[in-house]
Each structure stands twice: as structure tokens, then as C-alpha cells.
Design a protein around this motif. Sequence first.
Motif, mmCIF file in Angstrom:
data_model
loop_
_atom_site.group_PDB
_atom_site.id
_atom_site.type_symbol
_atom_site.label_atom_id
_atom_site.label_comp_id
_atom_site.label_asym_id
_atom_site.label_seq_id
_atom_site.Cartn_x
_atom_site.Cartn_y
_atom_site.Cartn_z
ATOM 1 N N MET A 179 0.750 -1.114 0.156
ATOM 2 C CA MET A 179 0.118 0.120 0.012
ATOM 3 C C MET A 179 0.814 1.450 -0.010
ATOM 4 N N ALA A 180 0.675 2.239 -0.817
ATOM 5 C CA ALA A 180 1.241 3.416 -0.979
ATOM 6 C C ALA A 180 1.026 4.313 0.281
ATOM 7 N N SER A 181 2.399 5.065 0.504
ATOM 8 C CA SER A 181 2.377 6.042 1.758
ATOM 9 C C SER A 181 1.568 7.275 1.449
ATOM 10 N N LYS A 182 1.246 7.860 2.458
ATOM 11 C CA LYS A 182 0.480 9.060 2.142
ATOM 12 C C LYS A 182 1.326 10.182 1.220
ATOM 13 N N GLU A 183 2.529 10.196 1.615
ATOM 14 C CA GLU A 183 3.299 11.115 0.643
ATOM 15 C C GLU A 183 3.260 10.720 -0.804
ATOM 16 N N ALA A 184 3.516 9.280 -0.993
ATOM 17 C CA ALA A 184 3.264 8.957 -2.576
ATOM 18 C C ALA A 184 2.088 9.183 -3.243
ATOM 19 N N ASN A 185 1.007 8.998 -2.185
ATOM 20 C CA ASN A 185 -0.329 9.306 -2.435
ATOM 21 C C ASN A 185 -0.500 10.696 -2.987
ATOM 22 N N LEU A 186 -0.079 11.650 -2.307
ATOM 23 C CA LEU A 186 -0.259 13.069 -2.700
ATOM 24 C C LEU A 186 0.531 13.442 -3.737
ATOM 25 N N GLU A 187 1.780 12.869 -3.981
ATOM 26 C CA GLU A 187 2.545 13.217 -4.983
ATOM 27 C C GLU A 187 1.866 12.738 -6.278
ATOM 28 N N ALA A 188 1.084 11.487 -6.542
ATOM 29 C CA ALA A 188 0.351 10.924 -7.450
ATOM 30 C C ALA A 188 -0.744 11.808 -7.808
ATOM 31 N N LEU A 189 -1.281 12.190 -6.657
ATOM 32 C CA LEU A 189 -2.627 12.919 -7.029
ATOM 33 C C LEU A 189 -2.152 14.268 -7.612
ATOM 34 N N LEU A 190 -1.275 14.892 -7.230
ATOM 35 C CA LEU A 190 -0.762 16.595 -7.754
ATOM 36 C C LEU A 190 -0.365 16.271 -9.213
ATOM 37 N N TYR A 191 0.382 14.906 -9.571
ATOM 38 C CA TYR A 191 0.718 14.817 -10.763
ATOM 39 C C TYR A 191 -0.504 14.871 -11.578
ATOM 40 N N ALA A 192 -1.389 13.931 -11.329
ATOM 41 C CA ALA A 192 -2.581 13.733 -11.986
ATOM 42 C C ALA A 192 -3.337 15.136 -12.368
ATOM 43 N N ALA A 193 -3.307 15.852 -11.103
ATOM 44 C CA ALA A 193 -4.203 17.091 -11.258
ATOM 45 C C ALA A 193 -3.534 18.169 -12.397
ATOM 46 N N GLY A 194 -2.114 18.099 -12.632
ATOM 47 C CA GLY A 194 -1.697 18.948 -13.372
ATOM 48 C C GLY A 194 -1.340 20.473 -13.032
ATOM 49 N N ASP A 195 -1.590 21.396 -13.880
ATOM 50 C CA ASP A 195 -1.457 22.570 -13.572
ATOM 51 C C ASP A 195 -2.200 23.449 -12.451
ATOM 52 N N SER A 196 -3.624 22.636 -12.501
ATOM 53 C CA SER A 196 -4.659 23.417 -11.606
ATOM 54 C C SER A 196 -4.253 22.870 -10.189
ATOM 55 N N GLY A 197 -3.370 21.797 -10.056
ATOM 56 C CA GLY A 197 -3.182 21.557 -8.385
ATOM 57 C C GLY A 197 -4.602 21.213 -7.790
ATOM 58 N N ILE A 198 -4.574 20.816 -6.592
ATOM 59 C CA ILE A 198 -5.563 20.508 -5.757
ATOM 60 C C ILE A 198 -5.694 21.256 -4.530
ATOM 61 N N GLU A 199 -7.135 21.728 -4.140
ATOM 62 C CA GLU A 199 -7.346 22.674 -3.139
ATOM 63 C C GLU A 199 -6.833 21.793 -1.797
ATOM 64 N N GLU A 200 -6.530 22.404 -0.588
ATOM 65 C CA GLU A 200 -6.347 21.708 0.736
ATOM 66 C C GLU A 200 -7.528 20.739 0.983
ATOM 67 N N GLN A 201 -8.693 21.448 0.977
ATOM 68 C CA GLN A 201 -10.077 20.832 1.384
ATOM 69 C C GLN A 201 -10.302 19.551 0.789
ATOM 70 N N ASN A 202 -10.007 19.543 -0.645
ATOM 71 C CA ASN A 202 -10.196 18.331 -1.349
ATOM 72 C C ASN A 202 -9.094 17.190 -1.136
ATOM 73 N N LEU A 203 -7.900 17.768 -0.952
ATOM 74 C CA LEU A 203 -6.921 16.807 -0.385
ATOM 75 C C LEU A 203 -6.909 15.885 0.966
ATOM 76 N N THR A 204 -7.497 16.801 1.848
ATOM 77 C CA THR A 204 -7.676 16.225 3.148
ATOM 78 C C THR A 204 -8.861 15.158 3.246
ATOM 79 N N ALA A 205 -9.746 15.496 2.125
ATOM 80 C CA ALA A 205 -10.739 14.515 2.020
ATOM 81 C C ALA A 205 -10.486 13.322 1.298
ATOM 82 N N LEU A 206 -9.634 13.289 0.225
ATOM 83 C CA LEU A 206 -8.882 12.220 -0.586
ATOM 84 C C LEU A 206 -7.933 11.608 0.290
#
Length: 196
Positions: free
Chosen positions: A1-28
Motif C-alpha cells: 500500500m502506498a504511503s500518504k506522501e506517495a499518494n499526495l505526489e500521485a494526486l498532484l501529478y494527475a491534477a496537472g497545472d490546476s493543482g488540488i485545493e487543501e480541502q479536497n486533499l484532506t478528504a482524499l
Amino acid sequence: MASKEANLEALLYAAGDSGIEEQNLTALLEVDGEELGQIAEKVKQRLAANKDSGIQLIHVAHTYKLTTSPQTAEIIEKYFQKDLTKNLSQSALEILAIVAYRQPITRVEIDDIRGVNSSGALQTLVWRGLIETNGKKEAPGHPKLYVTTDYFLQYFNYQSLADLPLIEDFEDSANNEEIDLFDPKKTDQDTQKEGQ
């Protein structure tokens, strides 16, 4: 299972230039704001510590995103000085057509039309100056609206968006053949040859 750091990095990579807002990241990531800050700091430090890394994590306006690191500025500038728009991928061309005909349009609306995530190719089109953001939609999250640029018109030799081929012209095509909407220089003879 991936670490939270790896998951964060993967999410931000997938989001591209838009990034992800804090509230969405805390939920994810199923964490609170404080833990999110700690996770993001670990990723940021790891990327900064690796001198060979070409990306960095930034935090702007309550949004986290991955961007190219400052030491890669020279090669990034060189990349965008070249006329690489001739080599746009199929997905980038699809997105460009969608934006051209449906603008202003959000990334989510583009994704809905295509059925896949469009953030990477969308970012490429922004970088290459063919599309740009123009305000935000009055909807939850206030997503960015994308439109074509003056360079888009110049590159494809259009005077205005009114010069774009009508969708009906392609739908009514007797041969039902695939036509490149963004090659106004292509002749009917060229199109016939490609169909052979």
C-alpha cells in the motif's frame, strides 16, 4: 500500500497545472489540515533534497501543485521556444477542438466529453500558447474556464473563430472520413489520398 506522501505526489501529478485545493486533499487522503501540511512538507523536502529532481511542490492560495523546479528553467525555456505545436498528440488535438468549439469550457467539462482525464494535455496546450484561462465558472469550486488564444488563430491561419469549419460540414460528409479540423492548408486532394 502506498504511503500518504506517495499518494499526495500521485494526486498532484494527475491534477496537472490546476493543482488540488487543501480541502479536497484532506478528504482524499483522509487527514486533517495539520497532517496534510506535514505530509506536504515531507514531499517538498524530499524533492528539494534530490538535486537531480526536476520538479518541486508548491503551496499557493490554499492549493498544492507540482511544478518544474527553478534549476530546469533553461531547458524548459528552450523547449517552448521551439515550434512543437506541429507534433501535438491526438489527445491534445481532441482537447483543442473541444475548446475551440465549446469555449469557454472547464477541464471537468472537457473530461466529461472525452471520458478521460485531460489535465496533462490541457497543460501542454496552455504552455504552447494555444489556449489560456479566462475567468472562472460560477459553480462549486469556481473552476477555471479555458478559451483559445490569438496565437491559435494565427497558427491555424484563421482570422476569427467564425472561420472554423462548421461541425455540420463534417457530420454530413458523404464519405464519413476523418478530417483534420486544424489543417486549413490541406487540400481536398490531400484528404482523398489519405483515405486511399
